[in-house]
Design a protein around this motif. Sequence first.
Motif, PDB file in Angstrom:
ATOM      1  N   LYS A  18     -42.391  -6.183 -10.080  1.00  0.00           N
ATOM      2  CA  LYS A  18     -42.407  -6.308 -11.809  1.00  0.00           C
ATOM      3  C   LYS A  18     -42.162  -4.937 -12.400  1.00  0.00           C
ATOM      4  CE  LYS A  18     -44.937 -10.613 -12.525  1.00  0.00           C
ATOM      5  NZ  LYS A  18     -46.129 -11.182 -13.133  1.00  0.00           N
ATOM      6  N   PRO A  19     -41.288  -4.826 -13.523  1.00  0.00           N
ATOM      7  CA  PRO A  19     -41.423  -3.584 -14.125  1.00  0.00           C
ATOM      8  C   PRO A  19     -42.665  -3.418 -14.690  1.00  0.00           C
ATOM      9  CG  PRO A  19     -40.137  -5.156 -15.380  1.00  0.00           C
ATOM     10  CD  PRO A  19     -40.672  -5.866 -13.931  1.00  0.00           C
ATOM     11  N   ASN A  20     -42.961  -1.879 -14.644  1.00  0.00           N
ATOM     12  CA  ASN A  20     -44.377  -1.647 -14.996  1.00  0.00           C
ATOM     13  C   ASN A  20     -44.278  -0.601 -16.092  1.00  0.00           C
ATOM     14  OD1 ASN A  20     -44.107   0.775 -13.792  1.00  0.00           O
ATOM     15  ND2 ASN A  20     -45.908   0.485 -12.628  1.00  0.00           N
ATOM     16  N   CYS A  21     -43.311   0.093 -16.485  1.00  0.00           N
ATOM     17  CA  CYS A  21     -43.172   1.075 -17.455  1.00  0.00           C
ATOM     18  C   CYS A  21     -43.776   1.008 -18.731  1.00  0.00           C
ATOM     19  CB  CYS A  21     -41.923   1.645 -17.721  1.00  0.00           C
ATOM     20  SG  CYS A  21     -40.949   2.099 -16.055  1.00  0.00           S
ATOM     21  N   TYR A  22     -43.833  -0.435 -19.132  1.00  0.00           N
ATOM     22  CA  TYR A  22     -44.061  -0.538 -20.668  1.00  0.00           C
ATOM     23  C   TYR A  22     -45.617  -1.238 -20.585  1.00  0.00           C
ATOM     24  CZ  TYR A  22     -39.408   0.693 -21.191  1.00  0.00           C
ATOM     25  OH  TYR A  22     -38.115   1.252 -21.383  1.00  0.00           O
ATOM     26  N   VAL A  23     -46.062  -1.330 -19.673  1.00  0.00           N
ATOM     27  CA  VAL A  23     -47.579  -2.173 -19.678  1.00  0.00           C
ATOM     28  C   VAL A  23     -48.400  -1.224 -20.387  1.00  0.00           C
ATOM     29  CG1 VAL A  23     -49.297  -2.831 -18.163  1.00  0.00           C
ATOM     30  CG2 VAL A  23     -46.936  -3.519 -17.634  1.00  0.00           C
ATOM     31  N   ASN A  24     -48.655  -0.085 -20.057  1.00  0.00           N
ATOM     32  CA  ASN A  24     -49.598   0.672 -20.726  1.00  0.00           C
ATOM     33  C   ASN A  24     -48.902   2.282 -20.777  1.00  0.00           C
ATOM     34  OD1 ASN A  24     -50.101   2.110 -18.125  1.00  0.00           O
ATOM     35  ND2 ASN A  24     -51.651   0.228 -17.432  1.00  0.00           N
ATOM     36  N   ASP A  25     -49.892   3.233 -21.471  1.00  0.00           N
ATOM     37  CA  ASP A  25     -49.251   4.485 -21.601  1.00  0.00           C
ATOM     38  C   ASP A  25     -49.145   5.216 -20.271  1.00  0.00           C
ATOM     39  OD1 ASP A  25     -49.004   5.126 -24.635  1.00  0.00           O
ATOM     40  OD2 ASP A  25     -51.019   4.340 -24.510  1.00  0.00           O
ATOM     41  N   ALA A  26     -50.223   5.102 -19.442  1.00  0.00           N
ATOM     42  CA  ALA A  26     -50.076   5.567 -18.041  1.00  0.00           C
ATOM     43  C   ALA A  26     -48.757   5.396 -17.304  1.00  0.00           C
ATOM     44  CB  ALA A  26     -51.495   5.501 -17.351  1.00  0.00           C
ATOM     45  N   GLY A  27     -48.609   4.159 -17.523  1.00  0.00           N
ATOM     46  CA  GLY A  27     -47.379   3.593 -16.549  1.00  0.00           C
ATOM     47  C   GLY A  27     -46.256   4.156 -17.198  1.00  0.00           C
ATOM     48  N   PHE A  28     -46.168   4.104 -18.498  1.00  0.00           N
ATOM     49  CA  PHE A  28     -45.071   4.743 -19.150  1.00  0.00           C
ATOM     50  C   PHE A  28     -44.832   6.287 -18.765  1.00  0.00           C
ATOM     51  CE2 PHE A  28     -42.151   6.668 -22.227  1.00  0.00           C
ATOM     52  CZ  PHE A  28     -41.212   5.805 -22.597  1.00  0.00           C
ATOM     53  N   ASP A  29     -45.805   7.028 -18.919  1.00  0.00           N
ATOM     54  CA  ASP A  29     -45.765   8.440 -18.864  1.00  0.00           C
ATOM     55  C   ASP A  29     -45.392   8.968 -17.408  1.00  0.00           C
ATOM     56  OD1 ASP A  29     -46.502   8.739 -21.487  1.00  0.00           O
ATOM     57  OD2 ASP A  29     -48.778   9.195 -21.036  1.00  0.00           O
ATOM     58  N   TRP A  30     -45.453   7.857 -16.687  1.00  0.00           N
ATOM     59  CA  TRP A  30     -45.324   7.972 -14.931  1.00  0.00           C
ATOM     60  C   TRP A  30     -43.897   8.307 -14.739  1.00  0.00           C
ATOM     61  CZ3 TRP A  30     -44.217   4.746 -10.547  1.00  0.00           C
ATOM     62  CH2 TRP A  30     -44.627   5.251  -9.320  1.00  0.00           C
ATOM     63  N   LEU A  31     -43.195   8.035 -15.965  1.00  0.00           N
ATOM     64  CA  LEU A  31     -41.450   8.294 -16.157  1.00  0.00           C
ATOM     65  C   LEU A  31     -41.217   9.632 -15.623  1.00  0.00           C
ATOM     66  CD1 LEU A  31     -40.282   6.066 -18.737  1.00  0.00           C
ATOM     67  CD2 LEU A  31     -39.420   6.014 -16.236  1.00  0.00           C
ATOM     68  N   TYR A  32     -42.140  10.464 -16.318  1.00  0.00           N
ATOM     69  CA  TYR A  32     -42.015  11.922 -16.467  1.00  0.00           C
ATOM     70  C   TYR A  32     -43.023  12.789 -15.254  1.00  0.00           C
ATOM     71  CZ  TYR A  32     -40.580   9.990 -21.016  1.00  0.00           C
ATOM     72  OH  TYR A  32     -39.953   9.310 -21.890  1.00  0.00           O
ATOM     73  N   PRO A  33     -42.321  14.269 -15.069  1.00  0.00           N
ATOM     74  CA  PRO A  33     -43.319  15.078 -14.409  1.00  0.00           C
ATOM     75  C   PRO A  33     -44.759  15.269 -14.824  1.00  0.00           C
ATOM     76  CG  PRO A  33     -41.253  16.142 -15.190  1.00  0.00           C
ATOM     77  CD  PRO A  33     -41.363  14.842 -15.583  1.00  0.00           C
ATOM     78  N   GLU A  34     -45.640  15.557 -14.124  1.00  0.00           N
ATOM     79  CA  GLU A  34     -47.018  15.751 -14.374  1.00  0.00           C
ATOM     80  C   GLU A  34     -47.160  16.670 -15.748  1.00  0.00           C
ATOM     81  OE1 GLU A  34     -49.617  16.606 -11.261  1.00  0.00           O
ATOM     82  OE2 GLU A  34     -51.296  16.818 -12.438  1.00  0.00           O
ATOM     83  N   LYS A  35     -46.565  17.722 -15.752  1.00  0.00           N
ATOM     84  CA  LYS A  35     -46.826  18.569 -16.912  1.00  0.00           C
ATOM     85  C   LYS A  35     -46.322  17.900 -18.271  1.00  0.00           C
ATOM     86  CE  LYS A  35     -42.221  20.929 -17.269  1.00  0.00           C
ATOM     87  NZ  LYS A  35     -41.537  22.220 -17.353  1.00  0.00           N
ATOM     88  N   ILE A  36     -45.500  16.891 -18.285  1.00  0.00           N
ATOM     89  CA  ILE A  36     -45.142  16.236 -19.266  1.00  0.00           C
ATOM     90  C   ILE A  36     -46.182  15.098 -19.648  1.00  0.00           C
ATOM     91  CG2 ILE A  36     -43.318  14.617 -20.435  1.00  0.00           C
ATOM     92  CD1 ILE A  36     -42.460  17.495 -20.383  1.00  0.00           C
ATOM     93  N   GLN A  37     -46.797  14.488 -18.649  1.00  0.00           N
ATOM     94  CA  GLN A  37     -47.791  13.489 -18.618  1.00  0.00           C
ATOM     95  C   GLN A  37     -49.049  14.264 -19.281  1.00  0.00           C
ATOM     96  OE1 GLN A  37     -48.597  11.514 -14.976  1.00  0.00           O
ATOM     97  NE2 GLN A  37     -46.544  11.678 -14.168  1.00  0.00           N
ATOM     98  N   GLN A  38     -49.345  15.545 -19.083  1.00  0.00           N
ATOM     99  CA  GLN A  38     -50.484  16.154 -19.536  1.00  0.00           C
ATOM    100  C   GLN A  38     -50.347  16.406 -20.789  1.00  0.00           C
ATOM    101  OE1 GLN A  38     -50.846  19.265 -16.848  1.00  0.00           O
ATOM    102  NE2 GLN A  38     -51.898  18.158 -15.234  1.00  0.00           N
ATOM    103  N   LEU A  39     -49.338  16.349 -21.525  1.00  0.00           N
ATOM    104  CA  LEU A  39     -49.030  16.517 -23.206  1.00  0.00           C
ATOM    105  C   LEU A  39     -49.088  14.983 -23.780  1.00  0.00           C
ATOM    106  CD1 LEU A  39     -46.142  18.816 -22.936  1.00  0.00           C
ATOM    107  CD2 LEU A  39     -48.086  19.379 -23.585  1.00  0.00           C
ATOM    108  N   SER A  40     -48.987  14.214 -22.972  1.00  0.00           N
ATOM    109  CA  SER A  40     -48.778  12.918 -23.699  1.00  0.00           C
ATOM    110  C   SER A  40     -50.106  12.289 -24.877  1.00  0.00           C
ATOM    111  CB  SER A  40     -48.942  11.714 -22.476  1.00  0.00           C
ATOM    112  OG  SER A  40     -48.668  10.360 -23.208  1.00  0.00           O
ATOM    113  N   ARG A  41     -51.155  12.539 -24.613  1.00  0.00           N
ATOM    114  CA  ARG A  41     -52.591  12.006 -25.310  1.00  0.00           C
ATOM    115  C   ARG A  41     -52.167  13.049 -26.440  1.00  0.00           C
ATOM    116  NH1 ARG A  41     -57.819   9.862 -24.947  1.00  0.00           N
ATOM    117  NH2 ARG A  41     -57.490   9.419 -22.811  1.00  0.00           N
TER     118      ARG A  41
END
Length: 209
Positions: A18-41
């Motif tokens: 199943k697609p999981n990118c839109y289930v929660n923020d962590a799932g969506f942020d997983w689309l990006y490299p770690e340094k971008i994920q860390q800016l998410s919050r």
Amino acid sequence: MPVNAYLCAFMQTSTLLKPNCYVNDAGFDWLYPEKIQQLSRRHWTPLSIAKAAARFLANEPGKKILDIGSGVGKFCLVGARFYPETNFYGIEQREELYQYALEAKAATQTRNVSFIHGNFTQEDLSAYDGFYFYNSFFENLVDQDQIDNKVEYSTSLYNYYSRFLFKKLASSASGTRLVTYHSLEDEVPPCYQMVDASTDLMLKMWIRR
Ligand SMILES: C[S@@+](CC[C@H](N)C(=O)[O-])C[C@H]1O[C@@H](n2cnc3c(N)ncnc32)[C@H](O)[C@@H]1O
């Protein structure tokens, strides 16, 4: 494209997963490299807020919605996913973030979204029916927690951008929709009436009278 984005693209098309990118923020942020994920919050719109904002802005099919300062494209991609009849656009001054937005668009195979690299002051805002604004100019008022040190910051730039947007919004067509998130409201002209808001008043929905 980051490996995570390839995996997400695979999940989108696979009949087994199943697609999981839109289930929660962590799932969506997983689309990006770690340094971008860390800016998410701190810097990217939470999924639930993006959905609520898009619901208000996409009130009729065919509307053109612009995210002023679109970062890595989170608001636009979430809006486009849940409102496929609406066209979402994002303009972003930082080229690196714009490139990540393009990669995420490709990874999620999103059709109704476009990203523009540039300063919003160079864009024809009269071409849009609605706007999303996550306090993009605030980085000019603080001396910590900025995304990077690749752009100039100053209070006068904050004032310039806020006044510029204020004037453009004031001259927009009656019925134009605006969503602000964490805004100081310096850019919101009095002709915009607040018609809805989140209980904490961070998210506000406005309509031009
Ligand atoms: C708080 S982030 C929000 C990102 C995105 N809208 C979201 O909600 O996920 C604000 C973004 O606005 C961008 N920005 C700030 N001033 C801008 C300007 N004058 N023109 C274009 N982008 C700008 C910043 O580079 C940053 O990526």
